[in-house]
Design a protein around this motif. Structure first.
Motif, PDB file in Angstrom:
ATOM      1  N   ILE A  40       0.840  -1.186   0.000  1.00 40.36           N
ATOM      2  CA  ILE A  40       0.000   0.000   0.000  1.00 40.36           C
ATOM      3  C   ILE A  40       0.880   1.243   0.000  1.00 40.36           C
ATOM      4  CG2 ILE A  40      -0.155   0.202   2.502  1.00 40.36           C
ATOM      5  CD1 ILE A  40      -3.100   0.983   2.175  1.00 40.36           C
ATOM      6  N   THR A  41       0.392   2.305  -0.615  1.00 42.57           N
ATOM      7  CA  THR A  41       1.035   3.620  -0.546  1.00 42.57           C
ATOM      8  C   THR A  41       0.002   4.629  -0.065  1.00 42.57           C
ATOM      9  OG1 THR A  41       0.489   4.249  -2.824  1.00 42.57           O
ATOM     10  CG2 THR A  41       2.537   3.024  -2.487  1.00 42.57           C
ATOM     11  N   GLY A  42       0.472   5.712   0.529  1.00 41.87           N
ATOM     12  CA  GLY A  42      -0.412   6.778   0.992  1.00 41.87           C
ATOM     13  C   GLY A  42      -0.004   8.092   0.360  1.00 41.87           C
ATOM     14  N   ASP A  43       0.280   9.091   1.210  1.00 46.77           N
ATOM     15  CA  ASP A  43       0.798  10.352   0.689  1.00 46.77           C
ATOM     16  C   ASP A  43       2.204  10.175   0.137  1.00 46.77           C
ATOM     17  OD1 ASP A  43      -1.538  11.609   1.454  1.00 46.77           O
ATOM     18  OD2 ASP A  43      -0.760  12.177   3.429  1.00 46.77           O
ATOM     19  N   LEU A  44       2.913   9.173   0.655  1.00 43.84           N
ATOM     20  CA  LEU A  44       4.231   8.815   0.146  1.00 43.84           C
ATOM     21  C   LEU A  44       4.132   7.467  -0.563  1.00 43.84           C
ATOM     22  CD1 LEU A  44       6.285   9.814   3.311  1.00 43.84           C
ATOM     23  CD2 LEU A  44       5.898  11.176   1.244  1.00 43.84           C
ATOM     24  N   SER A  45       5.083   7.167  -1.424  1.00 44.76           N
ATOM     25  CA  SER A  45       4.912   5.988  -2.273  1.00 44.76           C
ATOM     26  C   SER A  45       6.238   5.317  -2.591  1.00 44.76           C
ATOM     27  CB  SER A  45       4.214   6.387  -3.576  1.00 44.76           C
ATOM     28  OG  SER A  45       4.995   7.338  -4.295  1.00 44.76           O
ATOM     29  N   ASP A  46       6.150   4.145  -3.175  1.00 44.17           N
ATOM     30  CA  ASP A  46       7.271   3.334  -3.641  1.00 44.17           C
ATOM     31  C   ASP A  46       6.745   2.307  -4.634  1.00 44.17           C
ATOM     32  OD1 ASP A  46       9.877   3.931  -2.910  1.00 44.17           O
ATOM     33  OD2 ASP A  46       9.698   3.029  -0.921  1.00 44.17           O
ATOM     34  N   ASN A  47       7.650   1.774  -5.451  1.00 44.99           N
ATOM     35  CA  ASN A  47       7.352   0.563  -6.204  1.00 44.99           C
ATOM     36  C   ASN A  47       7.568  -0.628  -5.279  1.00 44.99           C
ATOM     37  OD1 ASN A  47       6.959   1.731  -8.930  1.00 44.99           O
ATOM     38  ND2 ASN A  47       9.126   2.281  -8.732  1.00 44.99           N
ATOM     39  N   HIS A  48       6.547  -1.464  -5.121  1.00 45.68           N
ATOM     40  CA  HIS A  48       6.665  -2.685  -4.313  1.00 45.68           C
ATOM     41  C   HIS A  48       6.530  -3.880  -5.258  1.00 45.68           C
ATOM     42  CE1 HIS A  48       5.194   0.343  -1.350  1.00 45.68           C
ATOM     43  NE2 HIS A  48       6.121  -0.237  -0.590  1.00 45.68           N
ATOM     44  N   ASP A  49       7.625  -4.593  -5.467  1.00 46.90           N
ATOM     45  CA  ASP A  49       7.666  -5.662  -6.462  1.00 46.90           C
ATOM     46  C   ASP A  49       7.919  -7.017  -5.810  1.00 46.90           C
ATOM     47  OD1 ASP A  49       7.402  -3.654  -8.342  1.00 46.90           O
ATOM     48  OD2 ASP A  49       9.566  -3.531  -8.736  1.00 46.90           O
ATOM     49  N   ILE A  50       7.198  -8.010  -6.272  1.00 50.76           N
ATOM     50  CA  ILE A  50       7.455  -9.411  -5.929  1.00 50.76           C
ATOM     51  C   ILE A  50       8.037 -10.074  -7.163  1.00 50.76           C
ATOM     52  CG2 ILE A  50       6.436 -11.628  -5.316  1.00 50.76           C
ATOM     53  CD1 ILE A  50       6.504  -9.759  -2.980  1.00 50.76           C
ATOM     54  N   ILE A  51       9.254 -10.595  -7.040  1.00 48.15           N
ATOM     55  CA  ILE A  51       9.908 -11.272  -8.159  1.00 48.15           C
ATOM     56  C   ILE A  51       9.628 -12.770  -8.121  1.00 48.15           C
ATOM     57  CG2 ILE A  51      12.133 -11.715  -9.261  1.00 48.15           C
ATOM     58  CD1 ILE A  51      13.043  -9.013  -8.032  1.00 48.15           C
ATOM     59  N   SER A  52       9.608 -13.346  -6.924  1.00 47.54           N
ATOM     60  CA  SER A  52       9.253 -14.765  -6.809  1.00 47.54           C
ATOM     61  C   SER A  52       8.821 -15.076  -5.389  1.00 47.54           C
ATOM     62  CB  SER A  52      10.418 -15.679  -7.213  1.00 47.54           C
ATOM     63  OG  SER A  52      11.472 -15.595  -6.275  1.00 47.54           O
ATOM     64  N   LEU A  53       7.940 -16.061  -5.280  1.00 44.79           N
ATOM     65  CA  LEU A  53       7.538 -16.666  -4.013  1.00 44.79           C
ATOM     66  C   LEU A  53       7.734 -18.170  -4.182  1.00 44.79           C
ATOM     67  CD1 LEU A  53       4.130 -14.804  -3.458  1.00 44.79           C
ATOM     68  CD2 LEU A  53       6.255 -14.326  -2.250  1.00 44.79           C
ATOM     69  N   LYS A  54       8.643 -18.745  -3.427  1.00 44.92           N
ATOM     70  CA  LYS A  54       8.923 -20.169  -3.550  1.00 44.92           C
ATOM     71  C   LYS A  54       8.619 -20.864  -2.230  1.00 44.92           C
ATOM     72  CE  LYS A  54      12.401 -19.680  -7.162  1.00 44.92           C
ATOM     73  NZ  LYS A  54      13.810 -19.963  -7.584  1.00 44.92           N
ATOM     74  N   LEU A  55       7.659 -21.776  -2.278  1.00 42.97           N
ATOM     75  CA  LEU A  55       7.257 -22.498  -1.069  1.00 42.97           C
ATOM     76  C   LEU A  55       7.807 -23.911  -1.102  1.00 42.97           C
ATOM     77  CD1 LEU A  55       5.389 -22.158   1.506  1.00 42.97           C
ATOM     78  CD2 LEU A  55       3.854 -23.683   0.289  1.00 42.97           C
ATOM     79  N   TYR A  56       8.412 -24.320   0.003  1.00 39.27           N
ATOM     80  CA  TYR A  56       8.988 -25.653   0.129  1.00 39.27           C
ATOM     81  C   TYR A  56       8.270 -26.413   1.240  1.00 39.27           C
ATOM     82  CZ  TYR A  56      12.846 -23.830  -2.673  1.00 39.27           C
ATOM     83  OH  TYR A  56      13.603 -23.271  -3.678  1.00 39.27           O
ATOM     84  N   GLN A  57       7.929 -27.646   0.947  1.00 39.92           N
ATOM     85  CA  GLN A  57       7.410 -28.542   1.982  1.00 39.92           C
ATOM     86  C   GLN A  57       8.579 -29.162   2.708  1.00 39.92           C
ATOM     87  OE1 GLN A  57       5.062 -31.803   0.519  1.00 39.92           O
ATOM     88  NE2 GLN A  57       4.593 -32.583   2.550  1.00 39.92           N
ATOM     89  N   LEU A  58       8.549 -29.139   4.028  1.00 39.73           N
ATOM     90  CA  LEU A  58       9.617 -29.704   4.837  1.00 39.73           C
ATOM     91  C   LEU A  58       9.176 -31.041   5.411  1.00 39.73           C
ATOM     92  CD1 LEU A  58      10.814 -26.541   6.807  1.00 39.73           C
ATOM     93  CD2 LEU A  58      11.665 -27.428   4.632  1.00 39.73           C
ATOM     94  N   THR A  59      10.015 -32.056   5.220  1.00 39.98           N
ATOM     95  CA  THR A  59       9.780 -33.352   5.838  1.00 39.98           C
ATOM     96  C   THR A  59      10.558 -33.380   7.147  1.00 39.98           C
ATOM     97  OG1 THR A  59       9.555 -34.403   3.676  1.00 39.98           O
ATOM     98  CG2 THR A  59       9.962 -35.842   5.561  1.00 39.98           C
TER      99      THR A  59
END
Length: 366
Positions: free
Chosen positions: A273-292
């Motif tokens: 979210i941005t308000g009166d101030l701002s930025d670029n908020h980027d997601i390049i990857s989300l990697k989920l691993y199952q742990l045994t």
């Protein structure tokens, strides 16, 4: 005669070449085998102590380039919301513009007991230090696709939120509440923190979530030329968050909290979210691993009860620490004063006892 014959046969066997070879060759090999067995056993103990045996990338809960079909109805495991958009290089949650919010949510609920999420993200913009905002969040939540004030998601959420907060809202109220702060409480922003919500706990936006945080760390993540990563692990009811933001490919500890209880069947997501101030908020990857993970029979029996509401076992201790941080200036003064007086009192008592001991010791020699 029989005894003598037996003794001679034993003597011959002890001198035979086969016996010598056995002693010289086979016995050392046996020692090596025993040594190797001990090494394997110790290695296994260390592996079990770390509780991790194997990890598997779960593609249905992961997001990476080229983001094929992301945002399209029915053709992807991920759904966009608000101002979020897909480019060739990233999923941009918000552009560097005022009053924007966006998110991306998994369509599939996660039923893994132990998991690990690695987030490759980037926050950048034209704003200078403390003139940018507001930040992004990674979610494991019961609710999905809900707009709101908590980094682009709803307040009073149910689940886990890990926030990369880039703007210190608390500074606005610092003057009015100055007496509640000590020298150790100010934070350096951007700041990473975690919060567990049960549907009735509100995120304290004015204090940057201080009253409900599980822990956190500062993370200078804006406008960096190298990659930045966030690591979230949930294993055996333990939440661990680490960061890699220095370009050294090394994880740095951020928080480690035991006794965190999260139900299965929640959704992963990311929002900003941005308000009166701002930025670029980027997601390049989300990697989920199952742990045994190795569990003893006792642990399996203890975990048979299904978790239905997110909770933290030691939340009272965390709040106690928060209250300690909120000591007033008067309280600090009296605490220091009484500490000094106590030290002086102990020193006087020690001198009196020592003088009596010295006197009695001197009298023994007369």
């Amino acid at each position: 005669m029989a005894a003598a014959s037996s003794s001679r046969e034993h003597y011959k066997e002890s001198k035979s070449p086969f016996i010598l070879i056995f002693r010289e060759k086979i016995m050392p090999c046996k020692s090596y085998l025993i040594f190797a067995f001990l090494i394997c056993t110790v290695s296994r103990c260390f592996a079990e102590d770390d509780h991790e045996l194997e990890e598997f990338l779960k593609r249905e809960y992961s997001l990476s380039k080229p983001y094929q079909g992301v945002g399209s109805l029915g053709s992807s495991h991920w759904e966009l919301m608000g101002d979020a958009m897909v480019t060739t290089d990233q999923v941009r949650l918000t552009p560097d513009m005022q009053s924007r919010q966006g998110a991306i949510w998994s369509r599939i609920p996660c039923n893994l007991k132990d998991w690990e999420m690695q987030v490759h993200f980037k926050i950048h913009g034209q704003g200078k230090k403390n003139l940018n905002g507001d930040g992004l969040a990674i979610w494991y939540s019961k609710e999905r696709m809900q707009k709101g004030p908590v980094f682009g998601n709803m307040d009073n959420f149910t689940g886990l939120g890990v926030f990369v907060d880039t703007y210190p809202n608390e500074e606005k109220h610092l003057e009015a509440q100055r007496k509640r702060y000590t020298s150790r409480t100010p934070r350096i922003f951007p700041f990473v923190l975690a919060m567990v919500g049960n549907g009735s706990i509100s995120y304290d936006h004015e204090r940057d979530g201080r009253s409900t945080e599980l822990g956190g760390c500062n993370a200078m993540v804006r406008n960096l030329k190298h990659d930045t990563f966030l690591f979230i692990r949930y294993v055996r009811h333990r939440l661990t968050v680490m960061i890699d933001i220095d370009g050294q490919h090394e994880w740095r500890d951020c928080l480690d909290i035991p006794g965190v209880r999260l139900p299965q069947g929640y959704y992963f997501g990311a929002s900003a979210i941005t308000g009166d101030l701002s930025d670029n908020h980027d997601i390049i990857s989300l990697k989920l691993y199952q742990l045994t993970v190795f569990r003893s029979q006792k642990e399996e029996e203890e975990e048979e009860d299904e978790i239905t509401i997110p909770s933290v076992d030691n939340m009272d201790l965390l709040r106690l620490g928060e209250n300690e941080e909120g000591m007033s200036g008067i309280s600090i003064f009296f605490t220091v004063l009484f500490s000094i007086l106590g030290c002086i009192f102990l020193i006087v008592i020690g001198l009196v006892v020592y003088s009596h001991w010295t006197e009695s010791r001197r009298k023994r020699f007369y």
